[in-house]
Design an enzyme around this catalytic site. Structure first.
Site, PDB file in Angstrom:
ATOM      1  N   HIS A  22       0.818  -0.966   0.182  1.00 38.26           N
ATOM      2  CA  HIS A  22      -0.054  -0.010  -0.369  1.00 38.26           C
ATOM      3  C   HIS A  22       0.957   1.455   0.277  1.00 38.26           C
ATOM      4  O   HIS A  22       0.056   2.262  -0.933  1.00 38.26           O
ATOM      5  CB  HIS A  22      -0.496   0.039   1.037  1.00 38.26           C
ATOM      6  CG  HIS A  22      -1.736  -1.113   1.152  1.00 38.26           C
ATOM      7  ND1 HIS A  22      -1.802  -1.783   1.925  1.00 38.26           N
ATOM      8  CD2 HIS A  22      -3.272  -1.676   0.580  1.00 38.26           C
ATOM      9  CE1 HIS A  22      -3.271  -2.641   2.630  1.00 38.26           C
ATOM     10  NE2 HIS A  22      -3.251  -2.528   1.106  1.00 38.26           N
ATOM     11  N   LYS A  46     -18.461  -6.792   7.985  1.00 39.25           N
ATOM     12  CA  LYS A  46     -16.987  -6.595   7.577  1.00 39.25           C
ATOM     13  C   LYS A  46     -16.453  -6.990   8.467  1.00 39.25           C
ATOM     14  O   LYS A  46     -15.930  -5.767   9.491  1.00 39.25           O
ATOM     15  CB  LYS A  46     -15.916  -6.170   6.259  1.00 39.25           C
ATOM     16  CG  LYS A  46     -15.471  -7.334   5.814  1.00 39.25           C
ATOM     17  CD  LYS A  46     -14.810  -6.543   4.268  1.00 39.25           C
ATOM     18  CE  LYS A  46     -13.247  -7.065   4.258  1.00 39.25           C
ATOM     19  NZ  LYS A  46     -12.815  -6.642   3.093  1.00 39.25           N
ATOM     20  N   ARG A  95      -1.645  -6.255  -8.347  1.00 37.57           N
ATOM     21  CA  ARG A  95      -0.472  -7.690  -7.632  1.00 37.57           C
ATOM     22  C   ARG A  95      -0.879  -8.353  -9.123  1.00 37.57           C
ATOM     23  O   ARG A  95       0.372  -9.152  -9.350  1.00 37.57           O
ATOM     24  CB  ARG A  95      -0.678  -7.911  -6.665  1.00 37.57           C
ATOM     25  CG  ARG A  95      -0.736  -6.924  -5.756  1.00 37.57           C
ATOM     26  CD  ARG A  95      -1.803  -7.495  -4.039  1.00 37.57           C
ATOM     27  NE  ARG A  95      -2.628  -6.842  -4.622  1.00 37.57           N
ATOM     28  CZ  ARG A  95      -3.751  -8.059  -3.416  1.00 37.57           C
ATOM     29  NH1 ARG A  95      -3.326  -8.228  -2.396  1.00 37.57           N
ATOM     30  NH2 ARG A  95      -4.991  -7.618  -3.247  1.00 37.57           N
ATOM     31  N   SER A 133      -2.511  -7.882   3.055  1.00 36.24           N
ATOM     32  CA  SER A 133      -3.011  -8.010   4.915  1.00 36.24           C
ATOM     33  C   SER A 133      -3.730  -9.147   5.089  1.00 36.24           C
ATOM     34  O   SER A 133      -3.625  -9.143   6.213  1.00 36.24           O
ATOM     35  CB  SER A 133      -4.480  -6.842   4.400  1.00 36.24           C
ATOM     36  OG  SER A 133      -3.847  -5.653   4.081  1.00 36.24           O
TER      37      SER A 133
HETATM   38  P1  ADP Z   1      -9.751  -4.309  -0.577  1.00 33.96           P
HETATM   39  O1  ADP Z   1     -10.654  -4.176   0.788  1.00 33.96           O
HETATM   40  O2  ADP Z   1     -10.318  -2.601  -1.938  1.00 33.96           O
HETATM   41  O3  ADP Z   1      -9.173  -5.390  -1.561  1.00 33.96           O
HETATM   42  P2  ADP Z   1      -7.221  -2.846   0.591  1.00 33.96           P
HETATM   43  O4  ADP Z   1      -6.510  -2.349   1.230  1.00 33.96           O
HETATM   44  O5  ADP Z   1      -6.456  -4.753   0.033  1.00 33.96           O
HETATM   45  O6  ADP Z   1      -8.407  -3.088   0.157  1.00 33.96           O
HETATM   46  O7  ADP Z   1      -6.594  -3.019  -0.872  1.00 33.96           O
HETATM   47  C1  ADP Z   1      -6.377  -1.706  -1.699  1.00 33.96           C
HETATM   48  C2  ADP Z   1      -6.120  -1.074  -3.117  1.00 33.96           C
HETATM   49  O8  ADP Z   1      -4.168  -1.289  -2.996  1.00 33.96           O
HETATM   50  C3  ADP Z   1      -6.092  -2.199  -3.804  1.00 33.96           C
HETATM   51  O9  ADP Z   1      -6.470  -1.688  -5.086  1.00 33.96           O
HETATM   52  C4  ADP Z   1      -5.683  -3.125  -4.004  1.00 33.96           C
HETATM   53  O10 ADP Z   1      -5.427  -4.407  -5.296  1.00 33.96           O
HETATM   54  C5  ADP Z   1      -4.326  -3.029  -3.708  1.00 33.96           C
HETATM   55  N1  ADP Z   1      -2.896  -3.821  -3.328  1.00 33.96           N
HETATM   56  C6  ADP Z   1      -3.665  -3.962  -2.209  1.00 33.96           C
HETATM   57  N2  ADP Z   1      -1.894  -4.602  -1.612  1.00 33.96           N
HETATM   58  C7  ADP Z   1      -0.970  -4.538  -2.551  1.00 33.96           C
HETATM   59  C8  ADP Z   1       0.281  -4.281  -2.906  1.00 33.96           C
HETATM   60  N3  ADP Z   1       1.124  -5.256  -2.492  1.00 33.96           N
HETATM   61  N4  ADP Z   1       0.601  -4.090  -3.923  1.00 33.96           N
HETATM   62  C9  ADP Z   1       0.111  -3.683  -4.682  1.00 33.96           C
HETATM   63  N5  ADP Z   1      -0.879  -3.012  -4.239  1.00 33.96           N
HETATM   64  C10 ADP Z   1      -1.212  -3.768  -3.809  1.00 33.96           C
END
Ligand code: ADP
Length: 169
Positions: A22, A46, A95, A133
């Site tokens: 992130h 959630k 990703r 996450s």
């Molecule tokens: P969501 O609940 O939308 O899945 P996340 O917090 O998991 O929320 O992710 C938010 C955004 O960050 C999404 O666009 C996700 O694809 C991107 N993202 C999550 N992890 C990574 C990573 N390791 N590298 C690049 N982008 C990421």
């Protein structure tokens, strides 16, 4: 001012917890956009590990050297949140191919809801593309004491202690 400097973006997600992946997207987004607002989505249906306010504090802490980055919590649609922020770009990170499939559907839906907003995708950096996450929550829960050093590979330093104390319960 060149056209891209007028763009303002939101980067929404759960950030439960925020990761190095992130942070990488936020840093790269902060270079592209005049203003970048990180939106911590509140989803009452959630079950989350961290309450939204704590996720917001953690993201604020890890981005405190980026003056054009703000953090806010929001409820409801991303496009409405973007509108409230005065942003015309929805920034997303991708990703894997399976990420693209989901993101594509979401981007088309958002375009129908808000035709003036563009979704912009940044490809995950190679060294962070395996980080999620969900995976981090599992490592923290299962690894317990031994996971401190390992977690450094996945989350910013300021997230490690709060994460371990959350999983200890
Ligand atoms: P969501 O609940 O939308 O899945 P996340 O917090 O998991 O929320 O992710 C938010 C955004 O960050 C999404 O666009 C996700 O694809 C991107 N993202 C999550 N992890 C990574 C990573 N390791 N590298 C690049 N982008 C990421």
């Amino acid at each position: 001012m060149s056209p891209q400097q007028t763009l303002e973006a939101v980067y929404v997600g759960s950030f439960d917890p925020p990761t190095l992946g992130h942070l990488d997207i936020i840093r790269r987004g902060a270079r592209l956009f005049r203003q970048l607002t990180v939106g911590i989505g509140i989803n009452p249906d959630k079950q989350s590990l961290f309450p939204p306010e704590e996720r917001m504090q953690l993201v604020a802490q890890m981005t405190d050297d980026l003056p054009n980055v703000q953090v806010q919590c929001f409820e409801g649609l991303s496009v409405t949140f973007a509108e409230t922020c005065g942003a015309n770009v929805l920034l997303r990170g991708v990703r894997t191919v399976s990420d693209i499939e989901l993101e594509f559907t979401m981007a088309l839906t958002n375009r129908t809801l808000a035709p003036d907003q563009e979704t912009v995708f940044l490809m995950a950096s190679e060294k962070y593309s395996h980080i999620s996450s969900t995976l981090i929550r599992q490592i923290a829960k299962m690894g317990q004491a031994s996971s401190k050093a390992k977690l450094k590979e996945f989350v910013p330093e300021c997230v490690i202690e709060p994460l371990l104390s959350r999983v200890r319960g």
